[in-house]
Design an enzyme around this catalytic site. Structure first.
Site, PDB file in Angstrom:
ATOM      1  N   GLU A 108     -11.118 -11.087  13.774  1.00  0.00           N
ATOM      2  CA  GLU A 108     -10.097 -10.175  14.257  1.00  0.00           C
ATOM      3  C   GLU A 108     -10.725  -8.882  14.735  1.00  0.00           C
ATOM      4  O   GLU A 108     -11.907  -8.617  14.490  1.00  0.00           O
ATOM      5  CB  GLU A 108      -9.061  -9.905  13.167  1.00  0.00           C
ATOM      6  CG  GLU A 108      -9.637  -9.299  11.904  1.00  0.00           C
ATOM      7  CD  GLU A 108      -8.600  -9.136  10.799  1.00  0.00           C
ATOM      8  OE1 GLU A 108      -7.524  -9.743  10.897  1.00  0.00           O
ATOM      9  OE2 GLU A 108      -8.886  -8.395   9.848  1.00  0.00           O
ATOM     10  N   ASP A 130     -14.548  -6.969   2.703  1.00  0.00           N
ATOM     11  CA  ASP A 130     -14.169  -8.032   3.627  1.00  0.00           C
ATOM     12  C   ASP A 130     -14.430  -7.669   5.092  1.00  0.00           C
ATOM     13  O   ASP A 130     -14.367  -8.527   5.965  1.00  0.00           O
ATOM     14  CB  ASP A 130     -12.714  -8.460   3.427  1.00  0.00           C
ATOM     15  CG  ASP A 130     -11.702  -7.348   3.665  1.00  0.00           C
ATOM     16  OD1 ASP A 130     -12.119  -6.199   3.910  1.00  0.00           O
ATOM     17  OD2 ASP A 130     -10.488  -7.632   3.600  1.00  0.00           O
ATOM     18  N   ARG A 131     -14.734  -6.402   5.348  1.00  0.00           N
ATOM     19  CA  ARG A 131     -15.019  -5.996   6.731  1.00  0.00           C
ATOM     20  C   ARG A 131     -16.396  -5.345   6.808  1.00  0.00           C
ATOM     21  O   ARG A 131     -16.938  -4.869   5.823  1.00  0.00           O
ATOM     22  CB  ARG A 131     -13.929  -5.045   7.245  1.00  0.00           C
ATOM     23  CG  ARG A 131     -12.564  -5.705   7.264  1.00  0.00           C
ATOM     24  CD  ARG A 131     -11.573  -4.968   8.114  1.00  0.00           C
ATOM     25  NE  ARG A 131     -11.248  -3.674   7.569  1.00  0.00           N
ATOM     26  CZ  ARG A 131     -11.213  -2.551   8.292  1.00  0.00           C
ATOM     27  NH1 ARG A 131     -11.522  -2.571   9.568  1.00  0.00           N
ATOM     28  NH2 ARG A 131     -10.881  -1.422   7.737  1.00  0.00           N
ATOM     29  N   THR A 137      -1.900 -10.551  14.357  1.00  0.00           N
ATOM     30  CA  THR A 137      -2.796  -9.818  13.476  1.00  0.00           C
ATOM     31  C   THR A 137      -2.412 -10.089  12.022  1.00  0.00           C
ATOM     32  O   THR A 137      -1.238 -10.068  11.664  1.00  0.00           O
ATOM     33  CB  THR A 137      -2.713  -8.316  13.770  1.00  0.00           C
ATOM     34  OG1 THR A 137      -3.175  -8.085  15.102  1.00  0.00           O
ATOM     35  CG2 THR A 137      -3.580  -7.522  12.816  1.00  0.00           C
ATOM     36  N   ASP A 194     -16.617  -2.104   4.160  1.00  0.00           N
ATOM     37  CA  ASP A 194     -15.479  -1.327   3.684  1.00  0.00           C
ATOM     38  C   ASP A 194     -15.368  -1.431   2.169  1.00  0.00           C
ATOM     39  O   ASP A 194     -16.212  -2.048   1.507  1.00  0.00           O
ATOM     40  CB  ASP A 194     -14.186  -1.751   4.385  1.00  0.00           C
ATOM     41  CG  ASP A 194     -13.704  -3.134   3.968  1.00  0.00           C
ATOM     42  OD1 ASP A 194     -14.500  -3.897   3.394  1.00  0.00           O
ATOM     43  OD2 ASP A 194     -12.527  -3.453   4.237  1.00  0.00           O
ATOM     44  N   SER A 242      -8.277  -1.350   1.020  1.00  0.00           N
ATOM     45  CA  SER A 242      -9.264  -1.628   2.071  1.00  0.00           C
ATOM     46  C   SER A 242     -10.018  -0.362   2.462  1.00  0.00           C
ATOM     47  O   SER A 242     -10.643   0.275   1.644  1.00  0.00           O
ATOM     48  CB  SER A 242      -8.575  -2.279   3.268  1.00  0.00           C
ATOM     49  OG  SER A 242      -9.516  -2.718   4.217  1.00  0.00           O
ATOM     50  N   HIS A 243      -9.928   0.017   3.731  1.00  0.00           N
ATOM     51  CA  HIS A 243     -10.706   1.140   4.253  1.00  0.00           C
ATOM     52  C   HIS A 243     -10.021   2.484   4.029  1.00  0.00           C
ATOM     53  O   HIS A 243     -10.565   3.524   4.403  1.00  0.00           O
ATOM     54  CB  HIS A 243     -10.938   0.947   5.753  1.00  0.00           C
ATOM     55  CG  HIS A 243      -9.661   0.835   6.533  1.00  0.00           C
ATOM     56  ND1 HIS A 243      -8.933  -0.325   6.579  1.00  0.00           N
ATOM     57  CD2 HIS A 243      -8.978   1.739   7.280  1.00  0.00           C
ATOM     58  CE1 HIS A 243      -7.853  -0.132   7.332  1.00  0.00           C
ATOM     59  NE2 HIS A 243      -7.856   1.112   7.760  1.00  0.00           N
ATOM     60  N   LYS A 284     -11.613 -12.916   5.112  1.00  0.00           N
ATOM     61  CA  LYS A 284     -12.734 -12.403   5.890  1.00  0.00           C
ATOM     62  C   LYS A 284     -13.821 -11.957   4.925  1.00  0.00           C
ATOM     63  O   LYS A 284     -13.532 -11.611   3.778  1.00  0.00           O
ATOM     64  CB  LYS A 284     -12.285 -11.275   6.813  1.00  0.00           C
ATOM     65  CG  LYS A 284     -11.383 -10.223   6.213  1.00  0.00           C
ATOM     66  CD  LYS A 284     -10.842  -9.321   7.311  1.00  0.00           C
ATOM     67  CE  LYS A 284      -9.859  -8.283   6.778  1.00  0.00           C
ATOM     68  NZ  LYS A 284      -8.544  -8.856   6.427  1.00  0.00           N
ATOM     69  N   SER A 310     -10.526  -5.857  13.880  1.00  0.00           N
ATOM     70  CA  SER A 310     -10.811  -4.758  12.956  1.00  0.00           C
ATOM     71  C   SER A 310     -12.047  -5.033  12.108  1.00  0.00           C
ATOM     72  O   SER A 310     -12.075  -4.705  10.918  1.00  0.00           O
ATOM     73  CB  SER A 310      -9.600  -4.501  12.058  1.00  0.00           C
ATOM     74  OG  SER A 310      -9.257  -5.662  11.339  1.00  0.00           O
ATOM     75  N   ASP A 313     -13.504  -3.006  -0.094  1.00  0.00           N
ATOM     76  CA  ASP A 313     -13.384  -4.267  -0.824  1.00  0.00           C
ATOM     77  C   ASP A 313     -14.280  -5.367  -0.272  1.00  0.00           C
ATOM     78  O   ASP A 313     -14.232  -6.505  -0.741  1.00  0.00           O
ATOM     79  CB  ASP A 313     -11.937  -4.740  -0.868  1.00  0.00           C
ATOM     80  CG  ASP A 313     -11.367  -5.045   0.512  1.00  0.00           C
ATOM     81  OD1 ASP A 313     -11.640  -4.275   1.446  1.00  0.00           O
ATOM     82  OD2 ASP A 313     -10.648  -6.048   0.660  1.00  0.00           O
ATOM     83  N   ARG A 353       0.843  -1.200   0.000  1.00  0.00           N
ATOM     84  CA  ARG A 353       0.000   0.000   0.000  1.00  0.00           C
ATOM     85  C   ARG A 353       0.872   1.240   0.000  1.00  0.00           C
ATOM     86  O   ARG A 353       1.815   1.351   0.777  1.00  0.00           O
ATOM     87  CB  ARG A 353      -0.915   0.030   1.226  1.00  0.00           C
ATOM     88  CG  ARG A 353      -2.027  -0.984   1.180  1.00  0.00           C
ATOM     89  CD  ARG A 353      -2.981  -0.768   2.350  1.00  0.00           C
ATOM     90  NE  ARG A 353      -3.939  -1.853   2.453  1.00  0.00           N
ATOM     91  CZ  ARG A 353      -4.803  -1.998   3.453  1.00  0.00           C
ATOM     92  NH1 ARG A 353      -4.833  -1.102   4.431  1.00  0.00           N
ATOM     93  NH2 ARG A 353      -5.635  -3.012   3.471  1.00  0.00           N
TER      94      ARG A 353
END
Length: 520
Positions: free
Chosen positions: A380, A296-297, A361, A292, A121-122, A393, A382, A294, A27
């Site tokens: 997890e 996954d959360r 993590t 989020d 991600s986020h 996830k 997050s 993508d 990233r």
């Protein structure tokens, strides 16, 4: 008219020193990928070269993105370089869009060698935001440490990359596109697939869709409010929750994927999903969720804005897996959580007489546990939860778990949570993120902290918090030994265990951030 084969070029380059992938791939600021000459190409070549040449020739890979700015341009480069490097087939989501769970699902379904996911991600999107590249391996999960190290080693010595700059694809056209390349015996194939369909088929085999549909459309209908936060999940929410399960179309908001996510970080928490929080506080909806970028959360809210923290969420799912046909059929093997997640899941595992694994993590640590049949559910701190149906996830899967529990128990979110606390006890959790720190300051902070907690005088030291006195029971530097292959992950987290709360500090100096998690 016969067309000439597309030429394969070799381009000279020089290595970059900052291309070591982290927990979530590589990233950087979007401007780095977009503006630094060959930065994107170098990393893609490093990923492709990390795959053994014999495995790479003629293999299938999956490519998807969360739709953030620069994704289309990066996808075009990936296609051109995959062709030049001997990949036989790419499967790409329609318009380049695939959620991270969908990528994992497709990799496993078609037995691909892996997949490239363009997401941060986020993190914020847009030209001034962030961009990221993840490589998932053949089991559908994130790259393990060994693969990330291979990618890094290639990136340090890279002198050239291969590319077909004249190759052009149409991401908007579903179906197969084939290309003849110079010095290649077989045509290179690109398949543009429906972003939702394969993932939807998997969910149909996991859940009782009729029960969920009755919850959302029956006489005692539960009104839901789902915020896709202008990320990749918009098409999934519309297709699955609205079209398939009958939720009214106005149940879903912010469902158009935008390159800048509408100008806000696509992070499903109380700070950034404020429109969802406000809508839920009005009392008109019985269930709310946000995802989020993508997919996954997730975040879960109940009526009147009742918040479910991520540690409680995975524990409540674990305690109610018997409501899900998938787990009734296959059974439950064990649970796993990241070490910064509260011990709420441990209490459920103990009551169910199942194994509980505590990992560093990073979702990649759950992969071995699931592949070896040790773990059925993991989570997890997050807002990430998933199971062995894929190796990532999965935000929408988590939402469907919650709706299934509500349908089976005929209870709202708050009642389910409070009854869980009454049965298993309540664990407290909070998390604070400090980002954009001076890496030197972060390094010295962690060094000094380790010096303090390693001292003999620290054990049994007492701290006053209001009227309560806490004494230190244990302080250590978290170490994880993988029960499957014996690999060791050291220096993961500094733990301080008090007589009642557990405080943990996580640091990643290269990413200039510190996360403080306080859990009981």
């Amino acid at each position: 008219m016969e067309t000439s084969p597309i030429p394969v070029l070799t381009v000279q380059t020089a290595p970059f020193e900052d291309q070591r992938p982290g927990t979530n791939g590589l990233r950087r600021k979007t401007a780095v990928f977009e503006g630094k000459k060959n930065y994107l190409q170098n990393y893609i070549q490093s990923v492709l070269s990390s795959i053994d040449l014999r495995d790479r020739q003629g293999c299938t890979m999956v490519v998807g993105s969360d739709g953030r700015y620069f994704s289309r341009a990066a996808t075009e480069v990936i296609v051109q370089m995959a062709a030049a490097n001997g990949i036989g087939r790419l499967v790409i989501g329609h318009n380049g869009l695939l959620s991270t769970p969908a990528v994992s699902c497709i990799i496993r379904k078609i037995k691909a060698i892996g997949g490239i996911i363009l997401t941060a991600s986020h993190n914020p999107g847009g030209p001034s935001g962030d961009f990221g590249i993840k490589f998932n391996v053949a089991n559908g999960g994130p790259s393990p440490d060994t693969v990330m190290e291979r990618i890094h080693q290639v990136s340090r010595t890279l002198e050239e990359y291969a590319i077909c700059p004249d190759l052009r694809i149409d991401l908007s056209r579903l179906g197969r596109q084939e290309f003849d390349l110079e010095n290649k015996f077989k045509p290179f194939r690109v398949e543009i697939v429906d972003s939702v369909e394969v993932y939807l088929q998997l969910l149909r085999n996991i859940f009782d869709f009729n029960a969920i549909k009755s919850l959302l459309t029956g006489q005692d209908q539960v009104k839901i409010h789902i915020d896709a936060m202008n990320g990749v999940m918009g098409p999934y929410v519309r297709r699955i929750l609205c079209d398939e399960l009958g939720a009214p179309a106005n149940s879903a908001v912010n469902c158009v994927p935008l390159e800048d996510f509408g100008g806000r970080p696509p992070e499903p928490n109380l700070t950034y999903a404020t429109s969802l929080v406000d809508a839920m506080k009005g009392g008109d909806f019985g269930f709310g969720a946000a995802f989020d970028a993508d997919g996954d959360r997730y975040m879960i809210l109940g009526e009147n804005g009742f918040f479910v923290n991520p540690s409680d969420s995975v524990a409540i799912m674990a305690a109610n897996l018997s409501t899900i046909p998938y787990f009734r059929q296959l059974g439950v093997k064990g649970f796993a959580r990241s070490m910064a997640t509260s011990t709420a899941l441990d209490r459920v595992a103990k009551a169910m007489k199942l194994a509980l694994y505590e990992t560093p993590t990073g979702w990649r640590y759950f992969g071995n546990l699931m592949d070896s049949g040790r773990c059925s559910l993991c989570g997890e701190e997050s807002f990430g939860t998933g199971s062995d149906h894929i190796r990532e996830k999965d935000g929408l899967w988590s939402v469907l778990i919650w709706l299934s529990i509500m349908a089976a128990r005929k209870q709202g979110v708050e009642q389910i949570v409070r009854e869980h606390w009454a049965k298993f006890g309540r664990n407290y959790f909070c998390r604070f993120d400090y980002e954009g720190l001076d890496p030197r300051a972060a390094f010295y902070l962690m060094r000094d902290l380790e010096t303090v907690i390693s001292g003999k005088a620290f054990t049994n030291q007492k701290f006053a918090v209001g009227d309560h006195i806490y004494s230190v029971e244990r302080a250590d530097n978290f170490e994880y030994i993988d029960p499957v292959d014996g690999t060791v992950a050291r220096n993961q987290v500094r733990w301080v265990l008090l007589s009642s709360p557990i405080m943990s500090i996580l640091m990643s100096v290269p990413h200039k951030n510190i996360t403080l998690c306080c859990v009981i």
